[in-house]
Design a protein around this motif. Structure first.
Motif, PDB file in Angstrom:
ATOM      1  N   ILE A  44      11.706  -6.913 -64.541  1.00  0.00           N
ATOM      2  CA  ILE A  44      12.096  -7.792 -65.663  1.00  0.00           C
ATOM      3  C   ILE A  44      10.903  -8.597 -66.174  1.00  0.00           C
ATOM      4  CG2 ILE A  44      13.565  -9.734 -66.359  1.00  0.00           C
ATOM      5  CD1 ILE A  44      15.665  -8.666 -64.361  1.00  0.00           C
ATOM      6  N   PRO A  45      10.140  -9.291 -65.295  1.00  0.00           N
ATOM      7  CA  PRO A  45       8.946 -10.008 -65.783  1.00  0.00           C
ATOM      8  C   PRO A  45       7.935  -9.077 -66.460  1.00  0.00           C
ATOM      9  CG  PRO A  45       9.467 -10.691 -63.546  1.00  0.00           C
ATOM     10  CD  PRO A  45      10.350  -9.525 -63.852  1.00  0.00           C
ATOM     11  N   THR A  46       7.857  -7.830 -65.989  1.00  0.00           N
ATOM     12  CA  THR A  46       6.947  -6.865 -66.608  1.00  0.00           C
ATOM     13  C   THR A  46       7.310  -6.632 -68.066  1.00  0.00           C
ATOM     14  OG1 THR A  46       6.650  -5.765 -64.479  1.00  0.00           O
ATOM     15  CG2 THR A  46       5.993  -4.538 -66.440  1.00  0.00           C
ATOM     16  N   VAL A  47       8.595  -6.452 -68.325  1.00  0.00           N
ATOM     17  CA  VAL A  47       9.074  -6.255 -69.706  1.00  0.00           C
ATOM     18  C   VAL A  47       8.787  -7.486 -70.552  1.00  0.00           C
ATOM     19  CG1 VAL A  47      11.120  -5.882 -71.143  1.00  0.00           C
ATOM     20  CG2 VAL A  47      10.843  -4.599 -69.003  1.00  0.00           C
ATOM     21  N   LEU A  95       6.380  -9.631 -70.203  1.00  0.00           N
ATOM     22  CA  LEU A  95       4.949  -9.690 -70.499  1.00  0.00           C
ATOM     23  C   LEU A  95       4.583  -8.792 -71.671  1.00  0.00           C
ATOM     24  CD1 LEU A  95       3.252  -9.782 -66.981  1.00  0.00           C
ATOM     25  CD2 LEU A  95       2.983 -11.459 -68.807  1.00  0.00           C
ATOM     26  N   VAL A  96       5.197  -7.617 -71.738  1.00  0.00           N
ATOM     27  CA  VAL A  96       4.944  -6.701 -72.857  1.00  0.00           C
ATOM     28  C   VAL A  96       5.335  -7.350 -74.184  1.00  0.00           C
ATOM     29  CG1 VAL A  96       5.623  -4.495 -73.892  1.00  0.00           C
ATOM     30  CG2 VAL A  96       5.176  -4.639 -71.431  1.00  0.00           C
ATOM     31  N   LEU A  97       6.376  -8.176 -74.163  1.00  0.00           N
ATOM     32  CA  LEU A  97       6.879  -8.814 -75.386  1.00  0.00           C
ATOM     33  C   LEU A  97       6.169 -10.127 -75.714  1.00  0.00           C
ATOM     34  CD1 LEU A  97      10.710  -8.325 -74.717  1.00  0.00           C
ATOM     35  CD2 LEU A  97       9.233  -6.916 -76.175  1.00  0.00           C
ATOM     36  N   SER A  98       5.339 -10.634 -74.804  1.00  0.00           N
ATOM     37  CA  SER A  98       4.762 -11.969 -74.953  1.00  0.00           C
ATOM     38  C   SER A  98       3.394 -11.950 -75.634  1.00  0.00           C
ATOM     39  CB  SER A  98       4.607 -12.614 -73.568  1.00  0.00           C
ATOM     40  OG  SER A  98       3.477 -12.084 -72.897  1.00  0.00           O
ATOM     41  N   PRO A  99       2.915 -13.134 -76.104  1.00  0.00           N
ATOM     42  CA  PRO A  99       1.569 -13.223 -76.685  1.00  0.00           C
ATOM     43  C   PRO A  99       0.462 -13.116 -75.639  1.00  0.00           C
ATOM     44  CG  PRO A  99       2.582 -15.396 -76.595  1.00  0.00           C
ATOM     45  CD  PRO A  99       3.646 -14.414 -76.216  1.00  0.00           C
ATOM     46  N   ILE A 100       0.817 -13.130 -74.354  1.00  0.00           N
ATOM     47  CA  ILE A 100      -0.181 -13.027 -73.288  1.00  0.00           C
ATOM     48  C   ILE A 100      -0.788 -11.629 -73.230  1.00  0.00           C
ATOM     49  CG2 ILE A 100      -0.475 -13.034 -70.766  1.00  0.00           C
ATOM     50  CD1 ILE A 100       1.537 -15.294 -70.618  1.00  0.00           C
ATOM     51  N   VAL A 153       7.407 -15.945 -66.832  1.00  0.00           N
ATOM     52  CA  VAL A 153       7.104 -14.696 -66.134  1.00  0.00           C
ATOM     53  C   VAL A 153       6.822 -14.942 -64.655  1.00  0.00           C
ATOM     54  CG1 VAL A 153       5.391 -12.857 -65.935  1.00  0.00           C
ATOM     55  CG2 VAL A 153       6.309 -13.458 -68.173  1.00  0.00           C
ATOM     56  N   ALA A 154       5.964 -15.918 -64.358  1.00  0.00           N
ATOM     57  CA  ALA A 154       5.610 -16.186 -62.963  1.00  0.00           C
ATOM     58  C   ALA A 154       6.795 -16.762 -62.192  1.00  0.00           C
ATOM     59  CB  ALA A 154       4.418 -17.130 -62.897  1.00  0.00           C
ATOM     60  N   GLY A 155       7.611 -17.588 -62.840  1.00  0.00           N
ATOM     61  CA  GLY A 155       8.786 -18.152 -62.180  1.00  0.00           C
ATOM     62  C   GLY A 155       9.780 -17.071 -61.771  1.00  0.00           C
ATOM     63  N   LEU A 156      10.060 -16.131 -62.679  1.00  0.00           N
ATOM     64  CA  LEU A 156      10.966 -15.026 -62.345  1.00  0.00           C
ATOM     65  C   LEU A 156      10.368 -14.127 -61.269  1.00  0.00           C
ATOM     66  CD1 LEU A 156      12.303 -13.991 -65.873  1.00  0.00           C
ATOM     67  CD2 LEU A 156      13.597 -15.055 -64.022  1.00  0.00           C
ATOM     68  N   THR A 157       9.067 -13.901 -61.332  1.00  0.00           N
ATOM     69  CA  THR A 157       8.414 -13.075 -60.319  1.00  0.00           C
ATOM     70  C   THR A 157       8.566 -13.700 -58.939  1.00  0.00           C
ATOM     71  OG1 THR A 157       6.800 -12.210 -61.907  1.00  0.00           O
ATOM     72  CG2 THR A 157       6.207 -12.094 -59.572  1.00  0.00           C
ATOM     73  N   ASN A 158       8.352 -15.002 -58.833  1.00  0.00           N
ATOM     74  CA  ASN A 158       8.526 -15.682 -57.548  1.00  0.00           C
ATOM     75  C   ASN A 158       9.974 -15.656 -57.078  1.00  0.00           C
ATOM     76  OD1 ASN A 158       5.901 -16.327 -56.924  1.00  0.00           O
ATOM     77  ND2 ASN A 158       5.991 -18.394 -57.767  1.00  0.00           N
ATOM     78  N   LEU A 159      10.907 -15.829 -58.009  1.00  0.00           N
ATOM     79  CA  LEU A 159      12.329 -15.804 -57.661  1.00  0.00           C
ATOM     80  C   LEU A 159      12.678 -14.505 -56.944  1.00  0.00           C
ATOM     81  CD1 LEU A 159      15.185 -17.190 -58.093  1.00  0.00           C
ATOM     82  CD2 LEU A 159      15.396 -15.692 -60.080  1.00  0.00           C
ATOM     83  N   PHE A 160      12.282 -13.378 -57.535  1.00  0.00           N
ATOM     84  CA  PHE A 160      12.629 -12.077 -56.974  1.00  0.00           C
ATOM     85  C   PHE A 160      11.771 -11.739 -55.752  1.00  0.00           C
ATOM     86  CE2 PHE A 160      13.538 -11.304 -61.680  1.00  0.00           C
ATOM     87  CZ  PHE A 160      14.863 -11.712 -61.549  1.00  0.00           C
ATOM     88  N   ALA A 161      10.469 -12.040 -55.814  1.00  0.00           N
ATOM     89  CA  ALA A 161       9.578 -11.695 -54.705  1.00  0.00           C
ATOM     90  C   ALA A 161       9.967 -12.439 -53.432  1.00  0.00           C
ATOM     91  CB  ALA A 161       8.130 -12.003 -55.071  1.00  0.00           C
ATOM     92  N   TYR A 162      10.366 -13.712 -53.555  1.00  0.00           N
ATOM     93  CA  TYR A 162      10.689 -14.491 -52.360  1.00  0.00           C
ATOM     94  C   TYR A 162      12.070 -14.181 -51.817  1.00  0.00           C
ATOM     95  CZ  TYR A 162       6.395 -17.013 -51.816  1.00  0.00           C
ATOM     96  OH  TYR A 162       5.090 -17.319 -51.546  1.00  0.00           O
ATOM     97  N   THR A 205      -3.913  -7.874 -69.762  1.00  0.00           N
ATOM     98  CA  THR A 205      -3.798  -6.597 -69.046  1.00  0.00           C
ATOM     99  C   THR A 205      -3.738  -6.827 -67.544  1.00  0.00           C
ATOM    100  OG1 THR A 205      -5.024  -5.469 -70.802  1.00  0.00           O
ATOM    101  CG2 THR A 205      -4.899  -4.355 -68.674  1.00  0.00           C
ATOM    102  N   GLY A 206      -4.507  -7.800 -67.063  1.00  0.00           N
ATOM    103  CA  GLY A 206      -4.463  -8.136 -65.645  1.00  0.00           C
ATOM    104  C   GLY A 206      -3.086  -8.613 -65.230  1.00  0.00           C
ATOM    105  N   PHE A 207      -2.509  -9.494 -66.032  1.00  0.00           N
ATOM    106  CA  PHE A 207      -1.172 -10.016 -65.768  1.00  0.00           C
ATOM    107  C   PHE A 207      -0.167  -8.868 -65.661  1.00  0.00           C
ATOM    108  CE2 PHE A 207       0.461 -14.525 -66.900  1.00  0.00           C
ATOM    109  CZ  PHE A 207       1.224 -14.574 -65.746  1.00  0.00           C
ATOM    110  N   LEU A 208      -0.202  -7.973 -66.649  1.00  0.00           N
ATOM    111  CA  LEU A 208       0.760  -6.879 -66.737  1.00  0.00           C
ATOM    112  C   LEU A 208       0.593  -5.872 -65.599  1.00  0.00           C
ATOM    113  CD1 LEU A 208       3.031  -5.607 -68.410  1.00  0.00           C
ATOM    114  CD2 LEU A 208       1.278  -4.481 -69.807  1.00  0.00           C
ATOM    115  N   SER A 209      -0.647  -5.484 -65.308  1.00  0.00           N
ATOM    116  CA  SER A 209      -0.874  -4.497 -64.248  1.00  0.00           C
ATOM    117  C   SER A 209      -0.483  -5.051 -62.876  1.00  0.00           C
ATOM    118  CB  SER A 209      -2.331  -4.037 -64.248  1.00  0.00           C
ATOM    119  OG  SER A 209      -3.206  -5.130 -64.097  1.00  0.00           O
ATOM    120  N   GLY A 210      -0.729  -6.335 -62.651  1.00  0.00           N
ATOM    121  CA  GLY A 210      -0.318  -6.952 -61.390  1.00  0.00           C
ATOM    122  C   GLY A 210       1.192  -6.941 -61.224  1.00  0.00           C
ATOM    123  N   SER A 211       1.909  -7.224 -62.305  1.00  0.00           N
ATOM    124  CA  SER A 211       3.368  -7.255 -62.270  1.00  0.00           C
ATOM    125  C   SER A 211       3.958  -5.882 -61.942  1.00  0.00           C
ATOM    126  CB  SER A 211       3.896  -7.753 -63.622  1.00  0.00           C
ATOM    127  OG  SER A 211       5.295  -7.874 -63.613  1.00  0.00           O
TER     128      SER A 211
END
Length: 425
Positions: free
Chosen positions: A403-406, A408-413, A239-248, A298-304
């Motif tokens: 995409i990372p948001t989706v 996270l919804v599917l993950s155990p996190i 999730v964090a890797g994809l977020t950085n890919l798109f954000a950067y 929830t923190g992870f998801l809301s931030g995304s």
């Protein structure tokens, strides 16, 4: 909350009474303030002084992040074998002379884009070591159930520096030119290093001799294996890797977008980044509460979600000082607001589930995977902007951040919570 839990919480000193943590927080705040000046100054040197192209800007961002691919895993070995405090001090102080080479070269008339690449790469190399050591030293400064709050305060300090730093950086660039604005950054690294020297001494390297009995490659494999077999760390990395890919991809061309597409000057670059910093402060203040009360997942998801919404708003902003500035400012506010909420959750999960002897290698493995996507994202942003437009990149990356948001919804996190007695694999 039970009476027993309440009594235990009351018996623990607050974060502000923990001298080591407060010292560390102060050192990072000083360093971040100077760093935010360079965040504005270095890209503006490339754009205004050296007339850099979108691809060259992408390469400049990539040069600072490539060291995470090359050195991150070995940095984890060093952090688990040697004093984390000492490594932090060395990494901070050595960055000062590197930054000063830019104003010196400008004064001599020798400054080139190639020099910026070299300085960015060397600064990135020291940042790798500093970053892994910083992530790994935190659990020795505060108890496990204080980690989310401690990380949130660090993010608040970083975000506060983003309010002051870019505005200061934009003003310094306007009045003394971009190269000489970097003197502030160099001074901040020296002051931060001096403050870090006041941290309580951590383990002596001799006490870590046990980890040195096996080869560096064996140490690296041990860290990789731990991340691979721990579900929440695997999902965290993806999730964090994809977020950085798109954000950067967005961040690599943001200055071109602001100057060319929004038709705003260098001062407004600082204004927009400072508005983002205000959002970051509020996000950081909320991050600890969200993670502790609503759950780390929830923190992870809301931030995304918040980050994606912010970039989309920036991409939709029209040119000009009126509505365009308001919409872009709102987008930067939301984007940067989501970052600390996302980061606090991501970092706290890693610190909470990892045994102390593995913290360096686990954080290094995660940084390798997560930050390793940044150079690729930066290059993609520059190439796509040159082939299409900066606005197209901003809109595409905003949509891609969903995409990372989706995931996270599917993950155990998603339903994860962190406690003092958090189980470790």
């Amino acid at each position: 909350m039970t009476e027993d839990t309440t009594a235990k919480a009351a018996s623990k000193p607050s974060l502000w009474k923990r001298r080591g943590y407060v010292t560390y927080l102060g050192s990072q705040t000083v360093a971040q303030l100077g760093f935010q000046v360079s965040v504005v100054a270095i890209p503006l040197i490339a754009v205004l002084e050296l007339d850099a192209s979108p691809v060259e800007l992408g390469l400049l961002v990539a040069a600072e992040r490539v060291p995470f691919l090359i050195f991150a895993l070995m940095a984890g070995v060093l952090v688990d074998r040697f004093s984390r405090r000492r490594l932090l001090i060395y990494a901070s102080i050595l960055r000062a002379p590197l930054v000063l080479t830019i104003p010196v070269a400008a004064a001599m008339g020798w400054m080139t884009v190639t020099q910026l690449y070299v300085v960015a790469f060397l600064l990135g190399t020291l940042t790798v070591l500093s970053d892994v050591a910083a992530l790994s030293i935190m659990p020795s400064l505060v108890p496990k159930d204080f980690l989310a709050g401690a990380n949130a305060k660090l993010e608040a300090a970083r975000s506060a520096s983003e309010v002051v730093g870019p505005g200061l950086g934009g003003a310094l660039v306007q009045f003394i030119t971009a190269p000489f604005a970097l003197v502030v950054d160099a001074v901040s690294f020296l002051v931060s290093g001096a403050m870090l020297s006041a941290l309580p001494k951590d383990e002596d390297p001799k006490e870590k001799a046990e980890s040195g009995k096996q080869s560096a490659w064996q140490d690296i494999k041990e860290g990789i294996a731990f991340v691979w077999r721990t579900d929440v760390l695997r999902w965290n990395a993806v999730v964090a890797g994809l977020t950085n890919l798109f954000a950067y991809a967005f961040l690599a061309i943001q200055f071109l977008f602001i100057i060319d597409d929004l038709q705003l000057g260098a001062v407004f670059v600082g204004v927009l980044l400072s508005l983002g910093g205000v959002g970051g402060v509020l996000g950081a203040l909320a991050a600890g509460w969200i993670s502790n009360r609503l759950g780390i997942g929830t923190g992870f998801l809301s931030g995304s979600v918040t980050m994606a919404a912010g970039v989309l708003l920036v991409g939709l902003a029209p040119a000009g000082m009126g509505f365009g500035l308001v919409l872009a400012g709102s987008g930067y506010f939301l984007f940067v607001c989501g970052i600390p909420i996302f980061n606090v959750a991501a970092v706290t999960i890693r610190q909470a589930v990892t045994p102390a002897p593995l913290l360096g290698r686990t954080n290094a493995t995660m940084r390798f995977l997560i930050w390793g996507s940044i150079p690729l994202g930066s290059l993609i942003g520059g190439v796509v902007a040159e082939a299409t437009s900066s606005r197209a990149v901003v809109l595409l990356t905003g949509a891609a951040l969903l995409i990372p948001t989706v995931l996270l919804v599917l993950s155990p996190i998603r339903g994860l919570r962190i406690t003092e007695n958090q189980d470790q694999p």
